[in-house]
Design a protein around this motif. Structure first.
Motif, mmCIF file in Angstrom:
data_model
loop_
_atom_site.group_PDB
_atom_site.id
_atom_site.type_symbol
_atom_site.label_atom_id
_atom_site.label_comp_id
_atom_site.label_asym_id
_atom_site.label_seq_id
_atom_site.Cartn_x
_atom_site.Cartn_y
_atom_site.Cartn_z
ATOM 1 N N SER A 31 1.147 -1.084 0.159
ATOM 2 C CA SER A 31 0.065 -0.132 -0.390
ATOM 3 C C SER A 31 0.888 0.968 -0.200
ATOM 4 N N LEU A 32 0.435 2.664 -0.021
ATOM 5 C CA LEU A 32 0.753 3.903 -0.328
ATOM 6 C C LEU A 32 1.304 4.199 0.905
ATOM 7 N N HIS A 33 0.861 3.500 2.388
ATOM 8 C CA HIS A 33 0.839 3.359 3.525
ATOM 9 C C HIS A 33 2.492 3.361 3.541
ATOM 10 N N THR A 34 2.453 1.734 3.323
ATOM 11 C CA THR A 34 3.775 0.903 3.916
ATOM 12 C C THR A 34 4.653 1.245 2.352
ATOM 13 N N TYR A 35 4.501 2.478 1.580
ATOM 14 C CA TYR A 35 6.332 2.619 0.706
ATOM 15 C C TYR A 35 6.495 3.993 1.459
ATOM 16 N N SER A 36 5.553 4.795 2.515
ATOM 17 C CA SER A 36 6.106 5.836 2.867
ATOM 18 C C SER A 36 7.096 5.648 3.966
ATOM 19 N N GLN A 37 6.497 4.263 4.803
ATOM 20 C CA GLN A 37 7.583 3.354 5.661
ATOM 21 C C GLN A 37 8.624 3.274 5.783
ATOM 22 N N HIS A 43 18.540 -2.793 3.484
ATOM 23 C CA HIS A 43 17.936 -4.307 4.153
ATOM 24 C C HIS A 43 16.543 -3.184 4.311
ATOM 25 N N LEU A 44 15.635 -4.651 3.928
ATOM 26 C CA LEU A 44 13.996 -4.365 4.038
ATOM 27 C C LEU A 44 13.635 -5.405 4.814
ATOM 28 N N LYS A 45 12.396 -5.540 5.947
ATOM 29 C CA LYS A 45 11.041 -6.428 6.329
ATOM 30 C C LYS A 45 10.181 -6.070 6.667
ATOM 31 N N LEU A 46 9.692 -7.098 5.782
ATOM 32 C CA LEU A 46 8.453 -6.506 5.513
ATOM 33 C C LEU A 46 6.913 -7.943 5.992
ATOM 34 N N GLN A 51 -2.014 -14.471 -0.490
ATOM 35 C CA GLN A 51 -2.923 -14.851 -0.749
ATOM 36 C C GLN A 51 -3.140 -15.865 -2.434
ATOM 37 N N VAL A 52 -4.042 -17.209 -1.722
ATOM 38 C CA VAL A 52 -3.686 -18.155 -2.714
ATOM 39 C C VAL A 52 -4.797 -18.482 -3.787
ATOM 40 N N LYS A 53 -4.893 -18.245 -4.883
ATOM 41 C CA LYS A 53 -6.241 -18.099 -6.235
ATOM 42 C C LYS A 53 -5.940 -19.369 -6.864
ATOM 43 N N GLU A 54 -7.205 -19.740 -7.982
ATOM 44 C CA GLU A 54 -7.199 -20.916 -8.699
ATOM 45 C C GLU A 54 -5.343 -20.756 -9.804
ATOM 46 N N ASP A 55 -5.569 -19.435 -10.382
ATOM 47 C CA ASP A 55 -4.604 -18.603 -11.160
ATOM 48 C C ASP A 55 -3.372 -18.192 -10.612
ATOM 49 N N SER A 56 -3.492 -17.857 -9.170
ATOM 50 C CA SER A 56 -1.938 -17.227 -8.737
ATOM 51 C C SER A 56 -1.919 -17.117 -7.223
ATOM 52 N N HIS A 57 -0.469 -17.396 -7.357
ATOM 53 C CA HIS A 57 0.012 -16.612 -5.148
ATOM 54 C C HIS A 57 1.073 -14.943 -5.298
ATOM 55 N N THR A 58 0.381 -14.203 -4.135
ATOM 56 C CA THR A 58 0.218 -13.337 -4.719
ATOM 57 C C THR A 58 0.749 -12.840 -3.076
ATOM 58 N N LEU A 59 1.369 -11.773 -3.078
ATOM 59 C CA LEU A 59 2.080 -11.377 -1.672
ATOM 60 C C LEU A 59 1.996 -10.521 -1.429
ATOM 61 N N TYR A 60 1.436 -9.894 -0.529
ATOM 62 C CA TYR A 60 1.193 -8.612 -0.025
ATOM 63 C C TYR A 60 2.184 -8.073 1.647
ATOM 64 N N GLY A 61 2.670 -7.562 1.320
ATOM 65 C CA GLY A 61 3.633 -7.135 1.744
ATOM 66 C C GLY A 61 2.931 -5.805 2.909
ATOM 67 N N PHE A 62 3.656 -5.191 4.283
ATOM 68 C CA PHE A 62 3.368 -3.821 4.630
ATOM 69 C C PHE A 62 4.193 -4.049 5.837
#
Length: 193
Positions: A31-37, A43-46, A51-62
């Motif tokens: 999100s833009l909030h995480t981007y601003s942080q 070096h970064l830790k998020l 999120q696992v869907k039928e056609d994709s596995h998507t990672l969200y970082g916070f």
């Protein structure tokens, strides 16, 4: 499954980052909030949500566990997908989202692109109790002198104001002025009730 990723930041955009972790590059949607942080440096830790869907596995970082928790609560609501939840956390801070739901601010939730009146009401109905539990825990730890709040509330009740309405107003006053004494709280509340 994957709770956090820590490594070298190799790519940074307002909507995503790539973190190199032992030679493997993980793309995380943010999100833009995480981007601003995100601090300057390589070096970064998020904290992550996979999120696992039928056609994709998507990672969200916070950037914080609190933001991830709000994201997970939002996507548990029917009609709110991960992209709308991310837009919400880009438009408002996690604290604003949490407080908006806690006080039932439909207009605030509806101000986010992609959310209509019915969806905003559903978010508040579905999440208000859960948020209030978390919120109350925060309130107790943040507010050291609840006696001022209690005294002000009982005085307002004696004056004939409805407890729930008075409590909402008093909470707002205490958030903006944590050190306010009982007299100040009552005077401010009378102006807003």
């Amino acid at each position: 499954m994957i709770t956090h990723i820590q490594g070298k930041l190799t790519e940074k955009n307002p909507t995503s980052v790539v973190i190199d972790c032992n030679g493997v590059g993980y793309m995380l949607n943010i999100s833009l909030h995480t981007y601003s942080q995100i601090p300057d440096g390589d070096h970064l830790k998020l904290y992550t949500h996979l999120q696992v869907k039928e056609d994709s596995h998507t990672l969200y970082g916070f950037s914080s566990l609190a933001e991830r928790e709000i994201f997970r609560l939002l996507i548990s609501v029917s009609g709110i997908g991960s992209s709308i939840a991310r837009t919400m956390l880009s438009s408002l801070t996690p604290k604003q989202v949490r407080e908006g739901i806690a006080v039932g601010d439909v207009a605030l939730i509806q101000s986010i692109k992609g959310i209509g009146a019915k969806t905003a009401q559903r978010v508040i109905i579905d999440l208000k109790d859960k948020i209030l539990k978390i919120y109350d825990i925060d309130e107790v730890s943040v507010s050291k002198d609840n006696t001022n709040k209690d005294e002000a509330l009982s005085a307002l009740e004696v004056l004939g104001f409805v407890k729930k309405q008075a409590e909402r107003v008093v909470d707002k006053i205490i958030m903006t002025q944590p050190d306010a004494n009982v007299e100040t709280i009552i005077k401010q509340a009378l102006k807003n009730l």
